[in-house]
Each structure stands twice: as C-alpha cells, then as structure tokens.
Design an enzyme around this catalytic site. Sequence first.
Site, mmCIF file in Angstrom:
data_model
loop_
_atom_site.group_PDB
_atom_site.id
_atom_site.type_symbol
_atom_site.label_atom_id
_atom_site.label_comp_id
_atom_site.label_asym_id
_atom_site.label_seq_id
_atom_site.Cartn_x
_atom_site.Cartn_y
_atom_site.Cartn_z
ATOM 1 N N HIS A 1 34.227 45.481 44.752
ATOM 2 C CA HIS A 1 33.344 46.228 43.613
ATOM 3 C C HIS A 1 33.192 48.185 44.431
ATOM 4 O O HIS A 1 32.608 47.557 45.492
ATOM 5 C CB HIS A 1 32.632 45.702 43.281
ATOM 6 C CG HIS A 1 33.256 43.665 42.956
ATOM 7 N ND1 HIS A 1 33.755 43.631 42.167
ATOM 8 C CD2 HIS A 1 33.189 42.778 43.585
ATOM 9 C CE1 HIS A 1 33.984 42.716 41.466
ATOM 10 N NE2 HIS A 1 33.350 41.890 42.301
ATOM 11 N N GLU B 1 27.681 40.546 45.497
ATOM 12 C CA GLU B 1 27.046 39.688 44.705
ATOM 13 C C GLU B 1 27.022 38.860 45.760
ATOM 14 O O GLU B 1 27.068 38.823 47.162
ATOM 15 C CB GLU B 1 28.036 39.391 44.026
ATOM 16 C CG GLU B 1 29.414 39.172 44.594
ATOM 17 C CD GLU B 1 30.753 39.456 43.592
ATOM 18 O OE1 GLU B 1 30.585 39.391 42.491
ATOM 19 O OE2 GLU B 1 32.079 39.354 44.195
ATOM 20 N N HIS C 1 37.452 40.754 48.959
ATOM 21 C CA HIS C 1 37.101 40.070 49.343
ATOM 22 C C HIS C 1 37.957 38.647 48.031
ATOM 23 O O HIS C 1 38.908 39.505 47.413
ATOM 24 C CB HIS C 1 35.667 39.119 48.538
ATOM 25 C CG HIS C 1 35.053 40.019 47.048
ATOM 26 N ND1 HIS C 1 34.936 41.479 47.267
ATOM 27 C CD2 HIS C 1 35.692 39.240 45.757
ATOM 28 C CE1 HIS C 1 34.325 41.455 45.977
ATOM 29 N NE2 HIS C 1 34.882 40.389 45.721
ATOM 30 N N ARG D 1 41.198 46.109 41.646
ATOM 31 C CA ARG D 1 42.369 44.819 41.576
ATOM 32 C C ARG D 1 43.152 45.664 43.047
ATOM 33 O O ARG D 1 43.564 46.656 42.323
ATOM 34 C CB ARG D 1 42.598 44.406 41.084
ATOM 35 C CG ARG D 1 43.226 42.890 41.385
ATOM 36 C CD ARG D 1 44.206 42.658 39.499
ATOM 37 N NE ARG D 1 43.215 42.311 38.684
ATOM 38 C CZ ARG D 1 42.804 42.578 37.667
ATOM 39 N NH1 ARG D 1 44.185 43.572 37.128
ATOM 40 N NH2 ARG D 1 42.007 42.016 36.676
#
Length: 322
Positions: free
Chosen positions: A105, A122, A180, A200
């Site tokens: 991200h 996150e 991740h 992605r």
Amino acid sequence: MTIDKAPISFIPYLKSVIWGGNKICSYKGIEQTEPNIGESWEISAVPGHESVVADGTYKGLSITELIDRFGAELLGEDVMKRYDGKFPLLIKLIDANDDLSVQVHPDDTLAMERHGSLGKTEMWYIIQTDDNAKIYAGLNTAMTPDNYAERVASGTFAETLTVHDSAPGDVFFLPAGRVHAIGAGNLLAEIQESSDITYRIYDYDRRDASGNTRELHTELAMDAIDYAIHDRYKNDPVASEVTNAEIIKCDHFTTNRILLDGEIELDLDSDSFTVLMCLDGEITLTYPTGESVIKAGTTVLLPAAMTNIKLNGHGTALITHS
C-alpha cells in the site's frame, strides 16, 4: 442537538472475494447469503461504502451524516482538525480461505499525489487460525527497484517475503510500504487508515469464474515499496496477565488489547472517537445512560463525547482511537 452518549452499531458490508470463505458470518452470528465472504467492513467511511447505523436513535443514517450532525461530539476536536471532518479509519474482519495476493500500500504522500486519498498503514490481530496458517510480512532479501522488477518478471518475487507462523493473539503492524500477504486459514481483525488502495504484485496466476486473472500493479507498486530489511515484522507477544495493554501506537491510530475477566473502568480520550471490537466472549459495556451487551464479532463506535465507561464480563476486545 447533542449526540447520545451511547455506543453506535453499523450494518456490516460483507464483501465476496475470490479468496473468501464462510467463517465471518458464523463468527458474527448472522446469515450468510452469498459465498466466499472474505471481508466484513465493520466501520467504513470509504466513498461508496459508508457504514449505515443498524439500530437505535440514528438508525439509517450514514457515518458521514452522523459527522455532519455532530462533528467533534462524534469524532473529537483533534480528529476533526487533523482529518478535516472525515472518519479516518477503516475497521474490518478478514477471513482468508485461500492465500491473499502479495501486495503493498502507498503512504499518505504517494496516495494523495496519485489518488487524492489517504495512504494505508494497517495492523492485524489474529482471531482464529487453521493448522499451519501463515502470515507473510516484510522482505527477507535486500533488493533495489531493479531487482524487484526482475523478480516479478521471473515469477519469484513471492519468495522474498518473510514467512511467519500465525496463531490467535498474534499482532502484525504493517506500515505503508511493507509488502505482505495474509495466508490461508487466518481469521483476523484489521485496523487501517480509511483507504481502499492496494497495489497487487502477485496473485498466484489464479482465475475467476470467468477465467480472468486479476489486475496486477507492478509499476505502481515499485515506488511504494519499502525495500529495507527490518529486524522484526511480528510484534512481541503481550503477557496474558495484562488486562489493558497497548499493542500498536502509530501516527494514525492507537490500539489496546483488553483481556477481561471481571470489571474494568476506561477513561477515554475526548479528543477522539473510540472503536471497540469484541473478539471473543461477551462484554457488558456500562455508561451513564445505560448498558449494552457486546458479543464476539461485534464492533461499536463510541462517540468522543462518551469518555467514561465500564467493561464487565469475560472476553477479549480491541480498543482503538485516532
């Protein structure tokens, strides 16, 4: 008009995805009406998916409408100023029946430049796991953007991720830029910035029901990745005898794990709202105007004006504020 100093529940947005399963609905005690539910957006202000109040005085109002009505009484003065009157977090449950894609991200600067959005830092709190469940977080191999491009082209980039065994109670912090993937067999809580931007990198060459592969974002990801090798990608475990333990503190949110066996009193910060997620057991939340029973799989929003509460019962909860 003054906001009710009581918890607010929202209708979850259940998202069917290629890697999803059937744990979320049974965990939340609700009916599953479509297959492969991979995500439950418990509280969201992402445009197009703004959470709607499930019951009570404000039933039917969106979270944006609540903010328009109550402003700092809901969000807190500090959050109102920092985020220009917008709800800054996205709270989810995730059920990985299959491996999620390898992804990254962007941070706030890059996301704002490219998408006019917040970035996506996150955290994950593991709730349940199947045997041999894994989490993939952080690089195990030093590389440059050129090395990254070569690895992606050769189909070997996934080999550069650090592999972690996953167990209930594990905590992973994923700052923007950290590559991740959630491995199959994990049910987890995800607390993140209010952003739906994902780059992605690798998706195992799998295809949907129509035979199509999902889009990859190789070039966009290149500038977003943190290529450094870090000493630690999995947070240290929290002692089981600690009732109220801070597990994540970053620029975007602070999260505590509550391990409840009896009663505790919480003096909440009036500069921010609080999100309470009950992960297991059953917790009675008592406040000056009443009480609410919060069961496993339930998430509630506590307005900033609600600063003093008691928790009673037996269970595990996450308490988050901005």
